[in-house]
Write a protein that holds these residues in place. Structure first.
Motif, mmCIF file in Angstrom:
data_model
loop_
_atom_site.group_PDB
_atom_site.id
_atom_site.type_symbol
_atom_site.label_atom_id
_atom_site.label_comp_id
_atom_site.label_asym_id
_atom_site.label_seq_id
_atom_site.Cartn_x
_atom_site.Cartn_y
_atom_site.Cartn_z
ATOM 1 N N GLY A 88 30.242 -28.787 16.256
ATOM 2 C CA GLY A 88 30.411 -29.710 15.387
ATOM 3 C C GLY A 88 29.370 -30.528 15.262
ATOM 4 N N LEU A 89 28.924 -31.213 14.114
ATOM 5 C CA LEU A 89 27.905 -32.268 13.855
ATOM 6 C C LEU A 89 28.501 -33.562 13.686
ATOM 7 N N ILE A 90 27.887 -34.449 14.366
ATOM 8 C CA ILE A 90 28.245 -35.986 13.982
ATOM 9 C C ILE A 90 27.123 -36.569 13.453
ATOM 10 N N ASN A 91 27.320 -37.148 12.147
ATOM 11 C CA ASN A 91 25.926 -37.995 11.455
ATOM 12 C C ASN A 91 26.657 -39.428 11.317
ATOM 13 N N ILE A 92 25.869 -40.217 11.904
ATOM 14 C CA ILE A 92 26.206 -41.852 11.998
ATOM 15 C C ILE A 92 26.066 -42.358 10.742
ATOM 16 N N LYS A 93 27.096 -43.039 10.332
ATOM 17 C CA LYS A 93 27.201 -43.677 8.962
ATOM 18 C C LYS A 93 27.075 -45.221 9.311
ATOM 19 N N PHE A 94 27.228 -45.707 10.452
ATOM 20 C CA PHE A 94 27.620 -47.208 10.582
ATOM 21 C C PHE A 94 26.211 -47.467 11.180
ATOM 22 N N LYS A 95 25.511 -48.505 10.544
ATOM 23 C CA LYS A 95 24.137 -48.935 10.689
ATOM 24 C C LYS A 95 24.074 -49.640 12.332
ATOM 25 N N GLN A 96 24.804 -50.098 12.339
ATOM 26 C CA GLN A 96 24.839 -50.868 13.947
ATOM 27 C C GLN A 96 25.186 -49.893 15.147
ATOM 28 N N LEU A 97 25.187 -48.641 15.118
ATOM 29 C CA LEU A 97 25.480 -47.677 15.994
ATOM 30 C C LEU A 97 24.375 -46.830 16.422
ATOM 31 N N LEU A 98 23.837 -46.714 17.590
ATOM 32 C CA LEU A 98 22.462 -46.086 17.650
ATOM 33 C C LEU A 98 23.041 -44.769 18.244
ATOM 34 N N PRO A 99 22.362 -43.693 17.746
ATOM 35 C CA PRO A 99 22.632 -42.404 18.110
ATOM 36 C C PRO A 99 22.969 -42.114 19.746
ATOM 37 N N ARG A 100 21.760 -42.435 20.257
ATOM 38 C CA ARG A 100 21.721 -42.468 21.729
ATOM 39 C C ARG A 100 22.685 -43.067 22.379
ATOM 40 N N TYR A 101 23.085 -44.299 21.913
ATOM 41 C CA TYR A 101 24.367 -44.755 22.790
ATOM 42 C C TYR A 101 25.576 -44.108 22.479
ATOM 43 N N LEU A 102 25.877 -43.505 21.288
ATOM 44 C CA LEU A 102 27.001 -42.849 20.763
ATOM 45 C C LEU A 102 27.323 -41.660 21.904
ATOM 46 N N VAL A 131 38.808 -40.010 18.073
ATOM 47 C CA VAL A 131 38.320 -40.506 19.364
ATOM 48 C C VAL A 131 37.806 -41.863 19.448
ATOM 49 N N LYS A 132 38.285 -42.514 20.284
ATOM 50 C CA LYS A 132 38.251 -44.245 20.221
ATOM 51 C C LYS A 132 36.908 -44.359 21.397
ATOM 52 N N PHE A 133 36.222 -45.555 20.914
ATOM 53 C CA PHE A 133 35.306 -45.972 21.713
ATOM 54 C C PHE A 133 34.953 -47.331 21.362
ATOM 55 N N LYS A 134 33.790 -48.168 22.215
ATOM 56 C CA LYS A 134 33.341 -49.150 22.044
ATOM 57 C C LYS A 134 31.993 -49.298 21.367
ATOM 58 N N ILE A 135 31.761 -50.138 20.690
ATOM 59 C CA ILE A 135 30.072 -50.425 20.109
ATOM 60 C C ILE A 135 29.919 -51.846 20.593
ATOM 61 N N PRO A 136 28.982 -52.084 21.419
ATOM 62 C CA PRO A 136 28.507 -53.419 21.756
ATOM 63 C C PRO A 136 27.548 -53.695 20.745
ATOM 64 N N VAL A 137 27.019 -55.020 20.776
ATOM 65 C CA VAL A 137 25.892 -55.255 19.838
ATOM 66 C C VAL A 137 24.770 -54.497 20.023
ATOM 67 N N ILE A 138 24.012 -54.349 19.152
ATOM 68 C CA ILE A 138 22.502 -53.618 19.282
ATOM 69 C C ILE A 138 21.897 -53.847 20.573
ATOM 70 N N ASP A 139 21.383 -55.146 20.923
ATOM 71 C CA ASP A 139 20.739 -55.429 21.941
ATOM 72 C C ASP A 139 21.310 -54.753 23.520
ATOM 73 N N LYS A 140 22.625 -54.892 23.423
ATOM 74 C CA LYS A 140 23.500 -54.228 24.719
ATOM 75 C C LYS A 140 23.523 -52.825 24.499
ATOM 76 N N GLN A 141 23.292 -52.081 23.200
ATOM 77 C CA GLN A 141 23.296 -50.759 23.168
ATOM 78 C C GLN A 141 21.779 -50.238 23.814
ATOM 79 N N ILE A 142 20.872 -51.107 23.567
ATOM 80 C CA ILE A 142 19.459 -50.688 23.798
ATOM 81 C C ILE A 142 19.417 -50.798 25.351
ATOM 82 N N GLU A 143 19.904 -51.811 25.857
ATOM 83 C CA GLU A 143 19.976 -52.177 27.467
ATOM 84 C C GLU A 143 20.629 -50.812 27.920
ATOM 85 N N ILE A 144 21.812 -50.484 27.616
ATOM 86 C CA ILE A 144 22.573 -49.355 28.144
ATOM 87 C C ILE A 144 21.738 -47.898 27.950
ATOM 88 N N ILE A 145 21.182 -47.668 27.020
ATOM 89 C CA ILE A 145 20.438 -46.805 26.721
ATOM 90 C C ILE A 145 19.248 -46.522 27.617
#
Length: 184
Positions: A88-102, A131-145
């Protein structure tokens, strides 16, 4: 989507577009050998089945194993590649979601959604969408990544992780040796 307490809870289907690859036999791959990887449902060799002379995707995506013993395993892909019908392929459409975080979020989020009945585990597109998951703000996503990439690097890159571990153990050895020999 509105962030509450610094994150938004959502589903794959709300933020991403899902698709599947096409049937590619090993003979087809041998006859069309090239530079571009073909990913399938296997997990060994990073899911790579072989390489062909064309590609279907060019960019930053996630893939997942749709069925088999490792169903639900998610991979981060960047560059030019193709996938088979059992991938399967996941193509992110939500601009506030970073692929590496997902990618990191789905490492644990997909497991409860895998259907293990009938002897062949599956995680099909219609279930992956839920599938449910949480998206933090971009800065937090970058920190987690950054934290998880660094941890992954130390765990899996022998040229960095092992020498650092050897150095740490050497210092620990010297510390305790000096303590023992000075009788402090």
């Amino acid at each position: 989507m509105q962030y509450v307490f610094g994150y938004v809870e959502t589903t794959i289907g709300s933020t991403c577009e899902l698709s599947r690859g096409v049937v590619m036999s090993k003979d087809y791959i041998r006859q069309n050998e090239g530079d571009y990887p073909v990913y399938s449902s296997q997990t060994e060799n990073n899911g790579e089945l072989g390489k062909i002379n064309t590609f279907a995707y060019d960019g930053e995506y996630l893939t997942w194993t749709t069925d088999g013993a490792n169903a639900g395993t998610v991979f981060y892909r960047k560059g030019r590649f193709s996938i088979t019908n059992v991938c399967g392929l996941i193509n992110i459409k939500f601009k506030q979601l970073l692929p590496r975080y997902l990618f990191y979020a789905l490492q644990t989020a997909t497991k409860p959604y895998v259907n293990k009945g009938m002897g062949n585990a599956k995680l099909m597109s219609n279930v992956m969408e839920t599938v449910k998951f949480k998206i933090p703000v971009i800065d937090k996503q970058i920190e987690i990544i950054n934290i998880l990439d660094k941890f992954d690097e130390y765990c899996n890159d022998l040229t960095k992780g092992l020498p650092a571990e050897i150095e740490a153990r050497q210092k620990q050895y010297e510390y305790y040796r000096n303590k023992l020999l000075t009788f402090n």
